[in-house]
Every structure is written in structure tokens, then in C-alpha cells.
Design a protein around this motif. Structure first.
Motif, short mmCIF file in Angstrom:
data_model
loop_
_atom_site.label_atom_id
_atom_site.label_comp_id
_atom_site.label_asym_id
_atom_site.label_seq_id
_atom_site.Cartn_x
_atom_site.Cartn_y
_atom_site.Cartn_z
N TYR A 65 -6.56 -8.34 8.65
CA TYR A 65 -7.17 -7.12 8.14
C TYR A 65 -7.22 -7.13 6.62
CZ TYR A 65 -7.93 -2.22 7.10
OH TYR A 65 -8.45 -1.05 6.61
N GLU A 66 -6.05 -7.37 6.03
CA GLU A 66 -5.96 -7.26 4.56
C GLU A 66 -6.92 -8.20 3.87
OE1 GLU A 66 -1.19 -6.20 4.67
OE2 GLU A 66 -1.86 -8.24 4.27
N ALA A 97 0.86 -1.18 0.00
CA ALA A 97 0.00 0.00 0.00
C ALA A 97 0.91 1.24 0.00
CB ALA A 97 -0.89 -0.02 1.25
N TRP A 98 0.30 2.41 -0.06
CA TRP A 98 1.01 3.67 0.09
C TRP A 98 0.58 4.32 1.40
CZ3 TRP A 98 4.43 5.85 -3.61
CH2 TRP A 98 4.54 5.13 -4.81
N THR A 99 1.44 5.15 1.96
CA THR A 99 1.05 5.91 3.15
C THR A 99 0.50 7.26 2.73
OG1 THR A 99 3.13 7.07 3.48
CG2 THR A 99 2.96 4.84 4.41
N THR A 116 4.57 1.29 1.42
CA THR A 116 4.94 0.55 2.63
C THR A 116 6.04 -0.45 2.28
OG1 THR A 116 3.14 -1.02 2.26
CG2 THR A 116 2.70 0.84 3.71
N ILE A 171 -2.40 -7.73 10.80
CA ILE A 171 -2.33 -7.09 9.48
C ILE A 171 -2.83 -8.05 8.39
CG2 ILE A 171 -0.75 -6.17 7.75
CD1 ILE A 171 0.89 -4.98 10.09
N ARG A 172 -2.42 -9.32 8.48
CA ARG A 172 -2.90 -10.29 7.47
C ARG A 172 -4.41 -10.48 7.59
NH1 ARG A 172 2.04 -10.04 6.48
NH2 ARG A 172 1.22 -8.14 5.54
N CYS A 221 -6.13 0.44 9.01
CA CYS A 221 -6.02 -0.64 10.00
C CYS A 221 -5.54 -0.02 11.31
CB CYS A 221 -5.01 -1.68 9.51
SG CYS A 221 -4.67 -3.02 10.67
N ARG A 223 5.36 -7.93 17.91
CA ARG A 223 5.54 -7.99 16.46
C ARG A 223 4.77 -9.13 15.83
NH1 ARG A 223 9.31 -5.86 12.68
NH2 ARG A 223 9.55 -7.32 10.97
N GLU A 265 5.28 -6.93 7.69
CA GLU A 265 5.01 -7.42 9.05
C GLU A 265 4.51 -6.30 9.97
OE1 GLU A 265 5.59 -10.95 9.83
OE2 GLU A 265 5.42 -10.70 7.66
N THR A 266 4.85 -5.06 9.64
CA THR A 266 4.46 -3.94 10.50
C THR A 266 3.65 -2.88 9.76
OG1 THR A 266 6.51 -2.77 10.02
CG2 THR A 266 6.52 -4.20 11.95
N GLU A 267 3.54 -3.02 8.45
CA GLU A 267 2.81 -2.02 7.65
C GLU A 267 1.80 -2.74 6.76
OE1 GLU A 267 6.02 1.51 7.12
OE2 GLU A 267 6.18 -0.11 5.66
N LEU A 268 0.83 -1.96 6.30
CA LEU A 268 -0.28 -2.52 5.54
C LEU A 268 0.11 -2.76 4.08
CD1 LEU A 268 -3.29 -3.15 6.16
CD2 LEU A 268 -3.82 -0.95 5.11
N ARG A 317 1.08 -8.33 15.79
CA ARG A 317 0.82 -7.28 14.80
C ARG A 317 0.77 -7.85 13.38
NH1 ARG A 317 1.15 -1.77 15.07
NH2 ARG A 317 0.24 -2.21 17.11
N ALA A 318 1.71 -8.76 13.10
CA ALA A 318 1.73 -9.34 11.75
C ALA A 318 0.45 -10.14 11.49
CB ALA A 318 2.97 -10.22 11.59
N VAL A 372 -1.84 1.58 11.76
CA VAL A 372 -0.82 0.82 11.04
C VAL A 372 -0.49 1.59 9.76
CG1 VAL A 372 -0.34 -1.35 9.84
CG2 VAL A 372 -1.60 -1.36 12.02
N PRO A 373 0.79 1.86 9.47
CA PRO A 373 1.11 2.66 8.29
C PRO A 373 0.54 2.05 7.00
CG PRO A 373 3.04 2.45 9.69
CD PRO A 373 1.99 1.53 10.26
N GLY A 374 -0.02 2.90 6.18
CA GLY A 374 -0.63 2.44 4.93
C GLY A 374 -2.10 2.80 4.92
#
Lengths: 169, 454
Positions: free
Chosen positions: B356-357, A47-49, A55, B353-354, B338, B346, A59-62, B349-350, B194-196
Motif C-alpha cells: 500500500y505505502e 503516519a498519524w491516526t 503510528t 501495508i508495504r 488502507c 500478521r 507491521e500492523t499500522e500505516l 497484513r505486513a 489499518v490505523p493511520g
């Protein structure tokens, strides 16, 4: 073999795999498409921020899509199963693969950068969408031929018309 | 030929609301007509509170993000003193946008047309070449700052309004605040994004999304392909180790409840088929100790909350914040994030994220089917050939005024409550929302008409 010849071979091999992948998607031969992926392959659409960077750490970003090969197989089953409204009827697509730059990455591996333009025709709405992306492939030599170990699709126009899936990028 | 202007009676006719007769019907014109859409923009999106974003998106001085209140671009900015402000993203000189990015950090916002410069509080720092400008005293007496609008901040949930006379945000949210608390309090350090960010546009009215977020009735018929995938994963997986809260989904064994709140807010809740798949389950004992048994139980429940008119917090497969912006009667822009408790480890969180996506993304396994359904609704509803939907009647024989024993666990006093089997697929959850919606349109139209005749 001269370095130039090796480079030409790498380029030819890479184009062969990328063009076959595009053709399999456009002809909706999704099991042939899946067969091009190594067992432990990763298929990734970052994705983009809001700050305007893609991103980088799934593991830590969408991500838009972050799938193993097994999860790609699930997506193929979903598309073919006829029980997904968004996938029925399936859009017709044309993947245009261009600007292919391949380089040997040693140890039976090739790193490929390309640009992909994917036109998708939504049959129900009679509308066309276009996704354009900067793409990376890691190819790996196996006993059965070259396989995709990793594909990263950086979607440049990430303002999505209703939906996207593995066959619309 | 222009359609005839709307009259108050036209607004009244949008709902057929006769509780004594057991009837609640919504006109199909509600998602179709441009005149109604225009009223919604003026009197709901630009006349009441709308959700803007989260304070944690702008943690540092001079951080900002841009969004819209209805049609109006605005900047939400943390100024140099740390105060959060919302101002209209339009230069006082000729109206150009002064901030072009979705988010960032900037001490100054400069209009690049004639060069007026503003600080991160919106104050005008420089009218270019003002001294040489031969301005009059009348001009110099004016405030040239970016126009500030009402900002409401409930525990970092930011709301804005172009109407300076709206009620305080605490009153607007009412008991919905307790449901927002359940989101923020999952970590002692609060919430983070969560970034993105994922944006998409569907060809349907904004109220189709508003409804879908608290609509348990669609789940088994819209998402069979997703349910099937989870079922197959469950067969392959070793015992335990659920990757999705919907594993072991069996509609026979779980109940669903719903609450309506004043001002159009609504929520559905239910037991989670596989609570152990929730990332917060890994710290469940610490959570129970910190927030108490009842609130920890509610944090594990699936909870979808609609805050009227433009945001939903959906905590089911993961925790999503979805904000929408109506573009036209038949087109809506979705901006989706998200969310997660701060300090999550960590691995958890992983997993989050999965989860969510694959559920929430428009590139996932569920949301595309919702969006396709909205588009089919819009496509089937283009003329007045049919007057009312039949889609708001489920649950009417079971709903009760006020709260129930489940609401009492959280100290909520909703307008209505209902609980029943998953298959009940309650639709009374939409009733108060539509009553609020009609009331705002009706009052707005009356003000418009009074203004015209004045």
C-alpha cells in the motif's frame, strides 16, 4: 576520560553524522547519503491516526515511508532516472538540523534526537514547502566509521503539499 | 469585472456528446471555472449523496469522526444505542464547531463558546443558564438539537446528504453494491481500516482524481519509474514470492474492462499480473469455498471503483479508500486509508501495508507522479484558448450498451461495458459520469434561476 568528555565526544560524533547527512541531501549527493546508512538500516516516517497519535508498529499500522536501505537505493534510482514526473526537476532543499541531543547507547551505539526543518523549493511551481519533524537516529560504529542503523522521522505537519520523498523531510 | 452569470446553455456546452457522430468531448472549462465549481458544490456535493466513511471506523457507542459534506462540517457519530447518525457540526446558538477532533469517543459535544452541550445523538442536553436567561416561550418551543442530515448505510459504507429529498442510498448505488460486496466479503468478519490516515492537497481539480482512478491509459507513461523498480526486484528475487501484484506486468498479456453505472459511478477491472502477491491469495481455497469461484476470481482481479462524486475504492497494489474534498477549482484535499479484511494474519497484513505505502502514499513510488500530472493538467488549462479536450475518445468504437459476459458473472447490469487489450486504455468509462455531472449542474442551475425569478 571523564564522563563529561565522553558526553561531549558523543555529541560531536552525532552532530557530524547528522550534518553530513543533511549536506549530502541538500547537495543532491544521494549515493553519499546512502553510504551513511548501514546495510540493514531502516528509514521510517510514521503516519498519524485520526485520533491524533503517531503510528507505532509498522507491521500492523500505516507509515508514510517504511524502507530498508535497499528500498532507499530504489528511491534514489527513481529520482535520478528522470522518469518520475514528481521528481523532475528535483526540488532544491535546505535541511536545518537543530536541538541535537546525543547519548551513548553502549556497545558502539549512539542514540540521537534532533529537530529537522526541511525547506523544499518546487522549481516547476515556484513554491516552497516546509516540513518540520522530530527525528531519532540510531548510530552504530563500523570499521568504515559511524553509520545510521535506524532513522525515525516524526512529521509534525502531516498535511502534505502534493508529495513527499526521502529528500523533502 | 465579474464574469456573466452562467446560463443553462453554458452548462449544455460543457459536453459535446454526439454518439451518432462518434463524438464525446469535455470542455476544458470543466476543471477551470469558479462558477462551475460553485455549482458543483451546491448541486452535487451539497445536493446529492457524498461518501462519509465506514461504520467500522466508529465501532463502539459514542465513537465519532468528523468530515464534510461539500463545504459543511458534519459529525458522524454512533449514539448510546448504537445507531449511527450524521449531524451538522455547528452549534445551534451561534454556529461554532462543537467537535474539533478528526475522530474519537465522546458522550458529550460541548460548544466552548457559550457552553451549550449535546449528546452523541446530537440532542441538546443543556442551554447554559437557560432558567436565568429570560427566554421567551417561542425560544423554548424550538428544538435546540444539532441538525440531523440524511444518512445512508450500505453494509457499513456510510453516505450523507444535506438534501433530505435524495433517493434511498440503495437506489443511488444500484449495482455498484455488488462491487462493494467484493470488498466486504473478503473476510467473514468484514472490513477494517489499518490505523493511520494520510492527507495531502494537490493543485488541481477534483475531477482529475476522479478520472485517474479509472484510467488505465496513463499507467505505462506515468509510472515507468515504478514499473522499472518492480522489474529490477523481479530479476533479483528468487523464483515465486512476488511482493507486488504488478510483478510480471506485461501489457501484451492482460486485458482490461470497464463498466459505467447510472448516477455517475464507474469501475475498471482486469486480470492481476501476479495474483499470488495478494495477501488474500494465502487463504484462496477457503475464500473460494465461502464465496464461490466467480466472486473469488473477481476479488483477485484489480478493481478500481469510483462512486460519484467523492470516493474511490482502488484494489490493485493493495486496497485503498480515497476520499476527496474540493477546495477550489484548482485545489483538492485527499484523505486516504488502507483497508484490509478483518482477521488477516500478521505476515499477510505486513505485506499488504508495504504494498500500500509504496504505491498509494503521496510519499510512495506512484501516487506522487499522478498528482504531478494533475498539476500539469491544471497548469496548462488556464484560459479558454482551447475549447475541448481530446481525452475521452478511446474505446468509443468498441463500447456496448448494457452488460457483457463479465458483468454477468457478478449479475451486474451496467449502462455500458467494454473489454479489450490493456493498451486500449478505454476512456468511455468517463462518459456516464460526465453525463450525470452535467445533468446535476443543469437541473441545479435551473432551480437556482427559478428561485431568483420567483
Amino acid at each position: 576520560m571523564s564522563p563529561e568528555m565522553m558526553s561531549a565526544d558523543v555529541q560531536t560524533i552525532a552532530q557530524g553524522v547528522l550534518f553530513e547527512e543533511a549536506r549530502a541531501l541538500d547537495e543532491q549527493r544521494f549515493h553519499d547519503w546512502l553510504a551513511l546508512y548501514a546495510e540493514d538500516a531502516v528509514f521510517w516516517v510514521p503516519a498519524w491516526t485520526d485520533e491524533g497519535r503517531p503510528t507505532q508498529d509498522p507491521e500492523t499500522e500505516l507509515s508514510l515511508i517504511h524502507c530498508t536501505r535497499a528500498q532507499l537505493a530504489e528511491r534514489v534510482g527513481r529520482v535520478e532516472g528522470g522518469r518520475s514526473l514528481a521528481s523532475t526537476p528535483l526540488p532544491r532543499t535546505a535541511h536545518v538540523i537543530s536541538n541535537v541531543l546525543a547519548e551513548g547507547a553502549g556497545d558502539g551505539r549512539i542514540f540521537v534526537r534532533s529537530v529537522a526543518l526541511t525547506h523544499a523549493f518546487n522549481i516547476k511551481r515556484r513554491e516552497t514547502t516546509l516540513a518540520y519533524a522530530l527525528v531519532e537516529h540510531d548510530l552504530v560504529a563500523t570499521g568504515a566509521g559511524w553509520r545510521i542503523a535506524r532513522k525515525k522521522i516524526l512529521l509534525q505537519n502531516d498535511y502534505i503539499a502534493t508529495m513527499m520523498d526521502f529528500y523533502t523531510v | 469585472m465579474q464574469p456573466a452569470p452562467l446560463r443553462p446553455a453554458d452548462i449544455d456546452a460543457l459536453l459535446d456528446d454526439r454518439p451518432a457522430d462518434g463524438v464525446f468531448r469535455v470542455s476544458r472549462a470543466a476543471v477551470r471555472e469558479q462558477a462551475i465549481f460553485d455549482l458543483e458544490m451546491r448541486h452535487i456535493f451539497e445536493g446529492s449523496w457524498v461518501f462519509l466513511g465506514l461504520a467500522c471506523q466508529i465501532p463502539a457507542p459514542h465513537d465519532f469522526f468528523t468530515t464534510r459534506i461539500g463545504r459543511q462540517p458534519v459529525v458522524v457519530s454512533r449514539d448510546g444505542t448504537g445507531q449511527i447518525r450524521c449531524f451538522i457540526n455547528s452549534c445551534r446558538h451561534r454556529g461554532a464547531l462543537v467537535c474539533h477532533r478528526a475522530a474519537g469517543n465522546a458522550r458529550r459535544h460541548a460548544c466552548q463558546y457559550h457552553g451549550w452541550v449535546y449528546d452523541s445523538a446530537g440532542a441538546c442536553l443543556d442551554v447554559k443558564d437557560e432558567k436565568q436567561g429570560a427566554y421567551t416561550d417561542a425560544f423554548r418551543a424550538e428544538d435546540h438539537g444539532l441538525v440531523q442530515v440524511r444518512l445512508g448505510d450500505y453494509r457499513g459504507f456510510l453516505f450523507g446528504s444535506l438534501n433530505p429529498d435524495v433517493a434511498p442510498i440503495e437506489a443511488y448505488l444500484g449495482d455498484v453494491r455488488a462491487l462493494l460486496d467484493l470488498i466486504v466479503d473478503q473476510s467473514p468478519d468484514g472490513l477494517e481500516v489499518v490505523p493511520g490516515v494520510v492527507r495531502y492537497v494537490y493543485n488541481g481539480n477534483w475531477k482529475l482524481q476522479l478520472e485517474n482512478g479509472t484510467d488505465p491509459y496513463h499507467f505505462t507513461s506515468t509510472h515507468p519509474s515504478y514499473i522499472q523498480i518492480l522489474g529490477e526486484r523481479g530479476k533479483k528475487a528468487a523464483s515465486g514470492g512476488h511482493t507486488s501484484i504488478y510483478q510480471n506486468f506485461n501489457q501484451k498479456s492482460i486485458s482490461r474492462g470497464a463498466f459505467c453505472f447510472p448516477n455517475g459511478h464507474a469501475a475498471i477491472w482486469g486480470e492481476t499480473p501476479s495474483s499470488d502477491a495478494r495477501p488474500i491469495f494465502r487463504q484462496i481455497e477457503a475464500l473460494r469455498a465461502r464465496v464461490g469461484e466467480a466472486r473469488a476470481k473477481w476479488m483477485l482481479y484489480t478493481r478500481n471503483l469510483s462512486i460519484f462524486p467523492n470516493v474511490q475504492f482502488a484494489e490493485n497494489a493493495a486496497l485503498q479508500m480515497r476520499v476527496w474534498r474540493p477546495l477550489s477549482p484548482g485545489s483538492t484535499e485527499m484523505t486516504t486509508y488502507c483497508l484490509a479484511p478483518k482477521g488477516e494474519d500478521r505476515a499477510a497484513r505486513a505485506v499488504r501495508i508495504r504494498q500500500y505505502e509504496e504505491f498509494f502514499n503521496p510519499s510512495g513510488l506512484a501516487t506522487p507522479d499522478d498528482a504531478a500530472a494533475y498539476e500539469d493538467c491544471q497548469a496548462g488549462n488556464v484560459t479558454p484558448a482551447i475549447d475541448f479536450h481530446q481525452g475521452y475518445a478511446r474505446g468509443m468504437a468498441a463500447v456496448r450498451r448494457g452488460g457483457d459476459e463479465h458483468a454477468a458473472e457478478l449479475g451486474l447490469n451496467p449502462s455500458t461495458s467494454i473489454v479489450g487489450a490493456f493498451e486500449m486504455g478505454d476512456e468511455t468509462v468517463f462518459h456516464e459520469t460526465y453525463r450525470t455531472w452535467r445533468e446535476l449542474l443543469r437541473k441545479g442551475l435551473e432551480r437556482d434561476l427559478a428561485g431568483e425569478s420567483a
